[in-house]
Structure formats: structure tokens, C-alpha cells
Design a protein around this motif. Structure first.
Motif, PDB file in Angstrom:
ATOM      1  N   GLN A 141     -53.251  51.335 -20.013  1.00 40.32           N
ATOM      2  CA  GLN A 141     -54.072  50.842 -21.108  1.00 40.32           C
ATOM      3  C   GLN A 141     -53.398  51.075 -22.455  1.00 40.32           C
ATOM      4  O   GLN A 141     -53.481  50.244 -23.359  1.00 40.32           O
ATOM      5  N   ARG A 142     -52.722  52.192 -22.592  1.00 38.18           N
ATOM      6  CA  ARG A 142     -52.009  52.490 -23.839  1.00 38.18           C
ATOM      7  C   ARG A 142     -50.886  51.491 -24.061  1.00 38.18           C
ATOM      8  O   ARG A 142     -50.676  51.007 -25.180  1.00 38.18           O
ATOM      9  N   ILE A 143     -50.169  51.171 -23.002  1.00 36.78           N
ATOM     10  CA  ILE A 143     -49.073  50.204 -23.091  1.00 36.78           C
ATOM     11  C   ILE A 143     -49.615  48.816 -23.404  1.00 36.78           C
ATOM     12  O   ILE A 143     -49.084  48.100 -24.259  1.00 36.78           O
ATOM     13  N   ILE A 144     -50.674  48.429 -22.710  1.00 37.81           N
ATOM     14  CA  ILE A 144     -51.283  47.115 -22.916  1.00 37.81           C
ATOM     15  C   ILE A 144     -51.754  46.964 -24.355  1.00 37.81           C
ATOM     16  O   ILE A 144     -51.583  45.914 -24.983  1.00 37.81           O
ATOM     17  N   ASP A 145     -52.347  48.019 -24.892  1.00 38.20           N
ATOM     18  CA  ASP A 145     -52.859  47.983 -26.258  1.00 38.20           C
ATOM     19  C   ASP A 145     -51.756  47.660 -27.254  1.00 38.20           C
ATOM     20  O   ASP A 145     -51.941  46.874 -28.191  1.00 38.20           O
ATOM     21  N   GLU A 146     -50.577  48.251 -27.045  1.00 38.11           N
ATOM     22  CA  GLU A 146     -49.462  48.001 -27.952  1.00 38.11           C
ATOM     23  C   GLU A 146     -48.866  46.612 -27.754  1.00 38.11           C
ATOM     24  O   GLU A 146     -48.564  45.908 -28.722  1.00 38.11           O
ATOM     25  N   LEU A 147     -48.694  46.211 -26.503  1.00 40.49           N
ATOM     26  CA  LEU A 147     -48.089  44.896 -26.235  1.00 40.49           C
ATOM     27  C   LEU A 147     -48.990  43.764 -26.720  1.00 40.49           C
ATOM     28  O   LEU A 147     -48.507  42.775 -27.276  1.00 40.49           O
ATOM     29  N   TYR A 148     -50.289  43.900 -26.498  1.00 41.69           N
ATOM     30  CA  TYR A 148     -51.207  42.848 -26.961  1.00 41.69           C
ATOM     31  C   TYR A 148     -51.447  42.937 -28.460  1.00 41.69           C
ATOM     32  O   TYR A 148     -52.096  42.064 -29.041  1.00 41.69           O
ATOM     33  N   GLY A 149     -50.935  43.984 -29.076  1.00 38.11           N
ATOM     34  CA  GLY A 149     -50.955  44.068 -30.524  1.00 38.11           C
ATOM     35  C   GLY A 149     -49.772  43.354 -31.146  1.00 38.11           C
ATOM     36  O   GLY A 149     -49.643  43.312 -32.369  1.00 38.11           O
ATOM     37  N   GLY A 150     -48.907  42.808 -30.305  1.00 39.98           N
ATOM     38  CA  GLY A 150     -47.784  42.017 -30.793  1.00 39.98           C
ATOM     39  C   GLY A 150     -46.430  42.677 -30.654  1.00 39.98           C
ATOM     40  O   GLY A 150     -45.406  42.069 -30.979  1.00 39.98           O
ATOM     41  N   LYS A 151     -46.389  43.907 -30.160  1.00 40.00           N
ATOM     42  CA  LYS A 151     -45.098  44.581 -30.026  1.00 40.00           C
ATOM     43  C   LYS A 151     -44.364  44.127 -28.769  1.00 40.00           C
ATOM     44  O   LYS A 151     -44.978  43.715 -27.789  1.00 40.00           O
ATOM     45  N   VAL A 152     -43.052  44.214 -28.828  1.00 40.40           N
ATOM     46  CA  VAL A 152     -42.188  43.950 -27.679  1.00 40.40           C
ATOM     47  C   VAL A 152     -41.447  45.250 -27.413  1.00 40.40           C
ATOM     48  O   VAL A 152     -40.683  45.721 -28.271  1.00 40.40           O
ATOM     49  N   LEU A 153     -41.675  45.855 -26.240  1.00 40.09           N
ATOM     50  CA  LEU A 153     -41.168  47.194 -25.968  1.00 40.09           C
ATOM     51  C   LEU A 153     -40.333  47.230 -24.692  1.00 40.09           C
ATOM     52  O   LEU A 153     -40.640  46.536 -23.725  1.00 40.09           O
ATOM     53  N   THR A 154     -39.320  48.060 -24.701  1.00 44.83           N
ATOM     54  CA  THR A 154     -38.541  48.288 -23.495  1.00 44.83           C
ATOM     55  C   THR A 154     -39.282  49.285 -22.614  1.00 44.83           C
ATOM     56  O   THR A 154     -40.229  49.948 -23.063  1.00 44.83           O
ATOM     57  N   ALA A 155     -38.840  49.427 -21.370  1.00 42.91           N
ATOM     58  CA  ALA A 155     -39.461  50.389 -20.461  1.00 42.91           C
ATOM     59  C   ALA A 155     -39.308  51.805 -21.011  1.00 42.91           C
ATOM     60  O   ALA A 155     -40.212  52.637 -20.866  1.00 42.91           O
ATOM     61  N   THR A 156     -38.186  52.082 -21.655  1.00 40.22           N
ATOM     62  CA  THR A 156     -37.957  53.400 -22.241  1.00 40.22           C
ATOM     63  C   THR A 156     -38.959  53.681 -23.347  1.00 40.22           C
ATOM     64  O   THR A 156     -39.526  54.781 -23.443  1.00 40.22           O
ATOM     65  N   GLU A 157     -39.201  52.684 -24.199  1.00 38.04           N
ATOM     66  CA  GLU A 157     -40.170  52.838 -25.288  1.00 38.04           C
ATOM     67  C   GLU A 157     -41.583  52.984 -24.747  1.00 38.04           C
ATOM     68  O   GLU A 157     -42.393  53.760 -25.283  1.00 38.04           O
ATOM     69  N   CYS A 158     -41.881  52.252 -23.681  1.00 37.34           N
ATOM     70  CA  CYS A 158     -43.200  52.364 -23.052  1.00 37.34           C
ATOM     71  C   CYS A 158     -43.402  53.748 -22.457  1.00 37.34           C
ATOM     72  O   CYS A 158     -44.503  54.312 -22.512  1.00 37.34           O
ATOM     73  N   ALA A 159     -42.343  54.317 -21.890  1.00 38.47           N
ATOM     74  CA  ALA A 159     -42.415  55.653 -21.302  1.00 38.47           C
ATOM     75  C   ALA A 159     -42.718  56.693 -22.380  1.00 38.47           C
ATOM     76  O   ALA A 159     -43.545  57.600 -22.175  1.00 38.47           O
ATOM     77  N   GLU A 160     -42.063  56.575 -23.530  1.00 36.51           N
ATOM     78  CA  GLU A 160     -42.310  57.499 -24.639  1.00 36.51           C
ATOM     79  C   GLU A 160     -43.748  57.358 -25.138  1.00 36.51           C
ATOM     80  O   GLU A 160     -44.403  58.346 -25.464  1.00 36.51           O
ATOM     81  N   LEU A 161     -44.219  56.122 -25.188  1.00 36.37           N
ATOM     82  CA  LEU A 161     -45.577  55.835 -25.661  1.00 36.37           C
ATOM     83  C   LEU A 161     -46.630  56.435 -24.730  1.00 36.37           C
ATOM     84  O   LEU A 161     -47.620  57.017 -25.174  1.00 36.37           O
ATOM     85  N   ALA A 162     -46.408  56.302 -23.429  1.00 38.02           N
ATOM     86  CA  ALA A 162     -47.386  56.746 -22.434  1.00 38.02           C
ATOM     87  C   ALA A 162     -47.212  58.207 -22.046  1.00 38.02           C
ATOM     88  O   ALA A 162     -48.085  58.777 -21.379  1.00 38.02           O
ATOM     89  N   GLY A 163     -46.082  58.814 -22.441  1.00 39.34           N
ATOM     90  CA  GLY A 163     -45.836  60.196 -22.083  1.00 39.34           C
ATOM     91  C   GLY A 163     -45.512  60.377 -20.613  1.00 39.34           C
ATOM     92  O   GLY A 163     -45.867  61.381 -19.996  1.00 39.34           O
ATOM     93  N   LEU A 164     -44.820  59.385 -20.040  1.00 39.99           N
ATOM     94  CA  LEU A 164     -44.457  59.431 -18.625  1.00 39.99           C
ATOM     95  C   LEU A 164     -42.936  59.365 -18.465  1.00 39.99           C
ATOM     96  O   LEU A 164     -42.213  59.061 -19.426  1.00 39.99           O
ATOM     97  N   THR A 165     -42.483  59.608 -17.261  1.00 40.02           N
ATOM     98  CA  THR A 165     -41.055  59.468 -16.976  1.00 40.02           C
ATOM     99  C   THR A 165     -40.712  57.979 -16.901  1.00 40.02           C
ATOM    100  O   THR A 165     -41.594  57.150 -16.626  1.00 40.02           O
ATOM    101  N   PRO A 166     -39.459  57.618 -17.145  1.00 37.76           N
ATOM    102  CA  PRO A 166     -39.059  56.206 -17.056  1.00 37.76           C
ATOM    103  C   PRO A 166     -39.361  55.588 -15.690  1.00 37.76           C
ATOM    104  O   PRO A 166     -39.779  54.435 -15.612  1.00 37.76           O
ATOM    105  N   SER A 167     -39.153  56.342 -14.615  1.00 38.67           N
ATOM    106  CA  SER A 167     -39.392  55.794 -13.274  1.00 38.67           C
ATOM    107  C   SER A 167     -40.875  55.534 -13.045  1.00 38.67           C
ATOM    108  O   SER A 167     -41.256  54.502 -12.480  1.00 38.67           O
ATOM    109  N   ALA A 168     -41.731  56.455 -13.491  1.00 40.84           N
ATOM    110  CA  ALA A 168     -43.177  56.262 -13.343  1.00 40.84           C
ATOM    111  C   ALA A 168     -43.644  55.087 -14.191  1.00 40.84           C
ATOM    112  O   ALA A 168     -44.479  54.283 -13.757  1.00 40.84           O
ATOM    113  N   THR A 169     -43.088  54.970 -15.383  1.00 45.13           N
ATOM    114  CA  THR A 169     -43.469  53.870 -16.271  1.00 45.13           C
ATOM    115  C   THR A 169     -43.040  52.530 -15.691  1.00 45.13           C
ATOM    116  O   THR A 169     -43.781  51.543 -15.777  1.00 45.13           O
ATOM    117  N   SER A 170     -41.867  52.461 -15.104  1.00 42.45           N
ATOM    118  CA  SER A 170     -41.378  51.218 -14.488  1.00 42.45           C
ATOM    119  C   SER A 170     -42.318  50.771 -13.378  1.00 42.45           C
ATOM    120  O   SER A 170     -42.575  49.574 -13.208  1.00 42.45           O
TER     121      SER A 170
END
Length: 212
Positions: A48-77
Motif C-alpha cells: 500500500q505504501r508503494i502504491i500510494d507513491e506510484l499512483y501519486g505520479g512517482k516512478v520508482l526503481t525496486a531499490t527505491e521501493c525497498a527503501e520506501l517500504a523498509g524491506l529487503t530488495p528481494s522481498a520488495t521484488s
């Protein structure tokens, strides 16, 4: 000469197709979820945190999404692939360095169909709670000396409406938000604008009236 003309036609055709695809995507306003399985994919707070940012108009890499969600890159992927599977998010163009292809929202807004039932309905309710909690956090984060503080508001009303009137109200509220949203995004908006969170809710209370 014929070869050059053939190459030119092919290049123009490719350009026209690319423009058509871009315009087609720009026209799309909403992703509407009706499948309970797709709605359940939204239940995780990190998603939901990732969706909120993407639907707000941002374009994020998996690495940026991981930092946003506080998860590991593999879990975020894993979460990103799950959301992509249901068309909730999609891949964007390759990043500038060409190393990581980012993610974006395929539309301006995400809508959960009221026709969903069972576990899908529970997931929808969980997402609503998350959104309400996030809005409360934003109220608390707003500084008392912020010149925009006086503009923040929340209104709660009880209305007596027919089913048709309630449906009309929901559509009209959505149209107002769409009018202000237009094509403005986190990366493209006029000078002097600021992100403002809104949360619309139309919730029937009590039992439905008996038909006469």
C-alpha cells in the motif's frame, strides 16, 4: 532511393505507434479491481505504501521501493511482481543508467469495486484502515506554524439518500478530485503547488430499507 524511403516509412511508423501507445496510456484514468484475488494483493502495508507513491505520479526503481517500504530488495521484488501480475503497477521505461527498469502506475487512480465480496471485501476494508491511519499521521506531521495548516480539514456528515442518490454522490465527488488532479503528478506540476492528501468515503449505515 526506394531503400531510403522504406527506412523512412518504417521510422515514421514506429514513431506513430509509440505516440499512440503514449496517448492511449494518458487517457486511462482508473484501474478498477473486481477480482477478490487482486484486491487481496493490496492487503500488505508495504504494498500500500508503494502504491500510494506510484499512483501519486512517482516512478520508482525496486531499490527505491525497498527503501520506501523498509524491506529487503528481494522481498520488495516479490511484492512488485505480485502487484504487476494483477495490473496494479507496470514497468516504466529503462532508467537513465540502464541498469534498473523502474515501476509506475498504469493509470491516475486505483479503485476497489464495491462488488467484491468475502476475503476480497476484508482486504478492501484493511486498505481503507491503512489510508485513514496514514491521513491521521499526516495531520499530526503538519507543523502548527505551517501557513497551509488552516486549510487542512475533515468533514463528516450523515445523509439520507436513495441508492441512486448515493451512487450519484460518489461519482460527483470522484469527478471533483479528477478535475483537480488532471495531469499533475509528483514529477510534473505547476510552480507553487503542494501535495494535498484527500480521502473520500461513502459508507451506507444500518440495514437497507424494505422495498414497498
Amino acid at each position: 532511393m526506394k531503400l531510403m524511403l522504406h527506412i523512412l516509412i518504417r521510422q515514421v511508423t514506429r514513431y506513430a505507434v509509440a505516440v499512440a501507445r503514449k496517448n492511449k496510456r494518458a487517457v486511462k484514468k482508473r484501474v478498477v479491481l473486481t477480482d477478490p484475488r487482486a484486491i487481496r494483493a493490496l492487503a500488505h502495508p508495504a504494498r500500500q505504501r508503494i502504491i500510494d507513491e506510484l499512483y501519486g505520479g512517482k516512478v520508482l526503481t525496486a531499490t527505491e521501493c525497498a527503501e520506501l517500504a523498509g524491506l529487503t530488495p528481494s522481498a520488495t521484488s516479490y511484492h512488485l511482481r505480485a502487484l504487476s501480475r494483477w495490473g496494479i503497477i507496470e514497468r516504466a521505461d529503462t532508467s537513465a543508467d540502464g541498469r534498473e527498469r523502474p515501476w509506475r502506475a498504469p493509470a491516475q487512480s486505483l479503485v476497489i469495486s464495491s462488488q467484491s465480496a468475502g476475503s476480497g471485501r476484508l482486504a478492501s476494508q484493511a486498505m481503507m484502515r491503512t489510508n485513514v491511519n496514514r491521513l491521521i499521521e499526516q495531520f499530526e506531521e503538519l507543523s502548527g506554524d505551517d501557513p497551509w495548516d488552516e486549510l487542512s480539514m475533515m468533514s463528516r456528515s450523515r445523509l439520507w439518500l436513495t441508492k441512486a442518490e448515493a451512487e450519484k454522490l460518489g461519482n460527483e465527488l470522484t469527478e471533483v478530485i479528477d478535475r483537480y488532479r488532471r495531469t499533475r503528478t509528483a514529477t510534473s506540476h505547476p510552480a507553487g503547488t503542494r501535495q494535498v492528501s484527500t480521502l473520500l468515503a461513502v459508507v451506507p449505515v444500518g440495514k437497507p430499507p424494505e422495498e414497498t
